[in-house]
Design a protein around this motif. Structure first.
Motif, PDB file in Angstrom:
ATOM      1  N   ALA A   1       0.812  -1.223   0.000  1.00 31.19           N
ATOM      2  CA  ALA A   1       0.000   0.000   0.000  1.00 31.19           C
ATOM      3  C   ALA A   1       0.847   1.276   0.000  1.00 31.19           C
ATOM      4  CB  ALA A   1      -0.935   0.010   1.202  1.00 31.19           C
ATOM      5  N   ARG A   2       2.093   1.175   0.459  1.00 30.88           N
ATOM      6  CA  ARG A   2       2.974   2.341   0.567  1.00 30.88           C
ATOM      7  C   ARG A   2       2.272   3.492   1.293  1.00 30.88           C
ATOM      8  NH1 ARG A   2       4.893   1.503  -5.397  1.00 30.88           N
ATOM      9  NH2 ARG A   2       3.695   3.380  -5.753  1.00 30.88           N
ATOM     10  N   THR A   3       1.629   3.149   2.392  1.00 32.89           N
ATOM     11  CA  THR A   3       0.846   4.110   3.160  1.00 32.89           C
ATOM     12  C   THR A   3       1.743   5.170   3.789  1.00 32.89           C
ATOM     13  OG1 THR A   3      -0.686   2.329   3.673  1.00 32.89           O
ATOM     14  CG2 THR A   3      -0.870   4.331   5.003  1.00 32.89           C
ATOM     15  N   GLU A   4       1.338   6.424   3.634  1.00 36.90           N
ATOM     16  CA  GLU A   4       1.999   7.556   4.272  1.00 36.90           C
ATOM     17  C   GLU A   4       0.952   8.350   5.027  1.00 36.90           C
ATOM     18  OE1 GLU A   4       4.116  10.059   1.564  1.00 36.90           O
ATOM     19  OE2 GLU A   4       5.189   8.369   0.658  1.00 36.90           O
ATOM     20  N   PHE A   5       1.254   8.650   6.284  1.00 38.28           N
ATOM     21  CA  PHE A   5       0.377   9.469   7.114  1.00 38.28           C
ATOM     22  C   PHE A   5       1.172  10.670   7.594  1.00 38.28           C
ATOM     23  CE2 PHE A   5      -1.387  10.257  11.505  1.00 38.28           C
ATOM     24  CZ  PHE A   5      -2.542  10.894  11.072  1.00 38.28           C
ATOM     25  N   LYS A   6       0.704  11.860   7.269  1.00 33.43           N
ATOM     26  CA  LYS A   6       1.373  13.116   7.614  1.00 33.43           C
ATOM     27  C   LYS A   6       2.833  13.107   7.177  1.00 33.43           C
ATOM     28  CE  LYS A   6      -1.841  14.337  11.254  1.00 33.43           C
ATOM     29  NZ  LYS A   6      -2.073  14.672  12.659  1.00 33.43           N
ATOM     30  N   GLY A   7       3.077  12.575   5.971  1.00 30.24           N
ATOM     31  CA  GLY A   7       4.396  12.609   5.359  1.00 30.24           C
ATOM     32  C   GLY A   7       5.350  11.499   5.754  1.00 30.24           C
ATOM     33  N   ALA A   8       4.939  10.611   6.659  1.00 33.02           N
ATOM     34  CA  ALA A   8       5.816   9.524   7.102  1.00 33.02           C
ATOM     35  C   ALA A   8       5.179   8.174   6.784  1.00 33.02           C
ATOM     36  CB  ALA A   8       6.079   9.625   8.596  1.00 33.02           C
ATOM     37  N   SER A   9       6.017   7.201   6.503  1.00 37.64           N
ATOM     38  CA  SER A   9       5.520   5.849   6.253  1.00 37.64           C
ATOM     39  C   SER A   9       4.766   5.344   7.485  1.00 37.64           C
ATOM     40  CB  SER A   9       6.695   4.920   5.952  1.00 37.64           C
ATOM     41  OG  SER A   9       6.240   3.608   5.726  1.00 37.64           O
ATOM     42  N   SER A  10       3.658   4.649   7.252  1.00 35.08           N
ATOM     43  CA  SER A  10       2.874   4.110   8.360  1.00 35.08           C
ATOM     44  C   SER A  10       2.437   2.686   8.033  1.00 35.08           C
ATOM     45  CB  SER A  10       1.630   4.962   8.617  1.00 35.08           C
ATOM     46  OG  SER A  10       0.841   4.370   9.629  1.00 35.08           O
ATOM     47  N   GLU A  11       2.493   1.841   9.046  1.00 38.06           N
ATOM     48  CA  GLU A  11       2.042   0.451   8.890  1.00 38.06           C
ATOM     49  C   GLU A  11       0.531   0.337   9.036  1.00 38.06           C
ATOM     50  OE1 GLU A  11       4.254  -2.384  11.204  1.00 38.06           O
ATOM     51  OE2 GLU A  11       6.142  -1.357  10.797  1.00 38.06           O
ATOM     52  N   ALA A  12      -0.150   1.465   9.084  1.00 38.63           N
ATOM     53  CA  ALA A  12      -1.594   1.491   9.301  1.00 38.63           C
ATOM     54  C   ALA A  12      -2.337   0.589   8.329  1.00 38.63           C
ATOM     55  CB  ALA A  12      -2.119   2.915   9.160  1.00 38.63           C
ATOM     56  N   ARG A  13      -3.289  -0.122   8.888  1.00 38.06           N
ATOM     57  CA  ARG A  13      -4.198  -0.950   8.099  1.00 38.06           C
ATOM     58  C   ARG A  13      -5.587  -0.764   8.676  1.00 38.06           C
ATOM     59  NH1 ARG A  13      -2.325  -6.908   7.428  1.00 38.06           N
ATOM     60  NH2 ARG A  13      -3.656  -6.760   5.600  1.00 38.06           N
ATOM     61  N   ALA A  14      -6.568  -1.181   7.908  1.00 36.74           N
ATOM     62  CA  ALA A  14      -7.948  -1.089   8.382  1.00 36.74           C
ATOM     63  C   ALA A  14      -8.751  -2.219   7.771  1.00 36.74           C
ATOM     64  CB  ALA A  14      -8.562   0.253   8.002  1.00 36.74           C
ATOM     65  N   LYS A  15      -9.794  -2.618   8.482  1.00 37.70           N
ATOM     66  CA  LYS A  15     -10.790  -3.522   7.931  1.00 37.70           C
ATOM     67  C   LYS A  15     -11.770  -2.643   7.153  1.00 37.70           C
ATOM     68  CE  LYS A  15     -10.748  -6.698  11.877  1.00 37.70           C
ATOM     69  NZ  LYS A  15     -11.581  -7.198  13.003  1.00 37.70           N
ATOM     70  N   LEU A  16     -12.110  -3.071   5.942  1.00 38.77           N
ATOM     71  CA  LEU A  16     -13.044  -2.328   5.103  1.00 38.77           C
ATOM     72  C   LEU A  16     -14.201  -3.218   4.692  1.00 38.77           C
ATOM     73  CD1 LEU A  16     -10.613  -0.613   2.547  1.00 38.77           C
ATOM     74  CD2 LEU A  16     -11.370   0.256   4.769  1.00 38.77           C
ATOM     75  N   ALA A  17     -15.387  -2.635   4.639  1.00 37.01           N
ATOM     76  CA  ALA A  17     -16.572  -3.296   4.082  1.00 37.01           C
ATOM     77  C   ALA A  17     -17.298  -2.262   3.239  1.00 37.01           C
ATOM     78  CB  ALA A  17     -17.488  -3.829   5.187  1.00 37.01           C
ATOM     79  N   PHE A  18     -17.815  -2.690   2.098  1.00 28.39           N
ATOM     80  CA  PHE A  18     -18.467  -1.776   1.170  1.00 28.39           C
ATOM     81  C   PHE A  18     -19.920  -2.172   0.950  1.00 28.39           C
ATOM     82  CE2 PHE A  18     -13.969  -1.542   0.164  1.00 28.39           C
ATOM     83  CZ  PHE A  18     -13.764  -0.170   0.089  1.00 28.39           C
ATOM     84  N   LEU A  19     -20.792  -1.169   0.939  1.00 28.93           N
ATOM     85  CA  LEU A  19     -22.208  -1.355   0.633  1.00 28.93           C
ATOM     86  C   LEU A  19     -22.527  -0.483  -0.574  1.00 28.93           C
ATOM     87  CD1 LEU A  19     -22.335  -0.799   4.180  1.00 28.93           C
ATOM     88  CD2 LEU A  19     -24.092  -2.403   3.518  1.00 28.93           C
ATOM     89  N   ASP A  20     -22.984  -1.097  -1.651  1.00 26.42           N
ATOM     90  CA  ASP A  20     -23.343  -0.341  -2.841  1.00 26.42           C
ATOM     91  C   ASP A  20     -24.787   0.109  -2.729  1.00 26.42           C
ATOM     92  OD1 ASP A  20     -20.863  -0.413  -4.226  1.00 26.42           O
ATOM     93  OD2 ASP A  20     -21.223  -2.515  -4.680  1.00 26.42           O
ATOM     94  N   CYS A  21     -24.976   1.411  -2.816  1.00 24.80           N
ATOM     95  CA  CYS A  21     -26.301   2.026  -2.648  1.00 24.80           C
ATOM     96  C   CYS A  21     -26.597   2.872  -3.882  1.00 24.80           C
ATOM     97  CB  CYS A  21     -26.327   2.885  -1.392  1.00 24.80           C
ATOM     98  SG  CYS A  21     -25.882   1.994   0.106  1.00 24.80           S
ATOM     99  N   GLY A  22     -26.820   2.238  -5.007  1.00 26.44           N
ATOM    100  CA  GLY A  22     -27.057   2.978  -6.239  1.00 26.44           C
ATOM    101  C   GLY A  22     -25.785   3.647  -6.702  1.00 26.44           C
ATOM    102  N   GLN A  23     -25.843   4.960  -6.884  1.00 23.74           N
ATOM    103  CA  GLN A  23     -24.677   5.711  -7.352  1.00 23.74           C
ATOM    104  C   GLN A  23     -23.641   5.924  -6.259  1.00 23.74           C
ATOM    105  OE1 GLN A  23     -27.354   8.840  -9.461  1.00 23.74           O
ATOM    106  NE2 GLN A  23     -25.259   9.149 -10.138  1.00 23.74           N
ATOM    107  N   LEU A  24     -24.024   5.708  -5.021  1.00 26.58           N
ATOM    108  CA  LEU A  24     -23.160   6.012  -3.885  1.00 26.58           C
ATOM    109  C   LEU A  24     -22.774   4.734  -3.144  1.00 26.58           C
ATOM    110  CD1 LEU A  24     -22.062   8.539  -2.380  1.00 26.58           C
ATOM    111  CD2 LEU A  24     -24.053   8.360  -0.909  1.00 26.58           C
ATOM    112  N   GLN A  25     -21.536   4.679  -2.717  1.00 27.30           N
ATOM    113  CA  GLN A  25     -21.038   3.537  -1.961  1.00 27.30           C
ATOM    114  C   GLN A  25     -20.794   3.989  -0.523  1.00 27.30           C
ATOM    115  OE1 GLN A  25     -16.855   2.246  -2.610  1.00 27.30           O
ATOM    116  NE2 GLN A  25     -17.815   0.370  -3.373  1.00 27.30           N
ATOM    117  N   VAL A  26     -21.209   3.163   0.427  1.00 23.25           N
ATOM    118  CA  VAL A  26     -20.902   3.403   1.829  1.00 23.25           C
ATOM    119  C   VAL A  26     -19.721   2.497   2.171  1.00 23.25           C
ATOM    120  CG1 VAL A  26     -21.701   3.208   4.216  1.00 23.25           C
ATOM    121  CG2 VAL A  26     -23.275   4.021   2.433  1.00 23.25           C
TER     122      VAL A  26
END
Length: 151
Positions: free
Chosen positions: A48-73
């Motif tokens: 992911a090459r994640t950067e937070f406030k200009g510094a490399s971060s090991e941050a990860r997150a659980k993601l779930a997606f709900l498709d609601c027509g034109q908009l995704q939650v």
């Protein structure tokens, strides 16, 4: 009339920070009368090459997606590493974190927003594209996420 800073005014996604993605995704499934979405982890920092406030971060997150027509939650449960997600949860609690726009020209859009006092907070890659969170709270009262997909 031109299309403003981003070249679009179409909101693609609303991102919501949660403490328990299983519980909240089930609540949304019940509310909408749909199957509970499966969650997955974001990629590790080497991908992911994640950067937070200009510094490399090991941050990860659980993601779930709900498709609601034109908009995704997007539901986001952050891990403990430094990130905009973790910072939001620690400081604000659960709630709406961002609105997202699909754009073209990530570097150029970041430069335009930064020139307008909307700094880059976090960026990273995902399979098929890249994202950037811009600090637009002062002006827009919500964070903006830029999404750029590869073809």
């Amino acid at each position: 009339m031109d299309k403003g800073f981003l070249g679009t005014n179409v909101i693609t996604q609303i991102g919501i920070i949660v403490r328990d993605i299983d519980k909240v995704s089930q609540s949304y499934a019940d509310f909408f009368g749909i199957e509970k979405p499966k969650w997955f982890w974001t990629d590790t920092v080497d991908v992911a090459r994640t950067e937070f406030k200009g510094a490399s971060s090991e941050a990860r997150a659980k993601l779930a997606f709900l498709d609601c027509g034109q908009l995704q939650v997007e539901l986001i449960e952050p891990d403990e590493h430094p990130s905009t997600w973790r910072e939001f949860l620690d400081e604000q609690g659960e709630g709406v974190h961002h609105i997202a726009f699909v754009i073209k020209g990530m570097k150029e859009k970041i430069a335009v927003l930064e020139a307008n006092q909307m700094p880059l907070i976090q960026r990273g890659e995902y399979t098929g594209g890249r994202y950037a969170y811009m600090d637009t709270f002062k002006e827009l009262k919500v964070m903006v996420e830029l999404l750029e997909n590869d073809n």
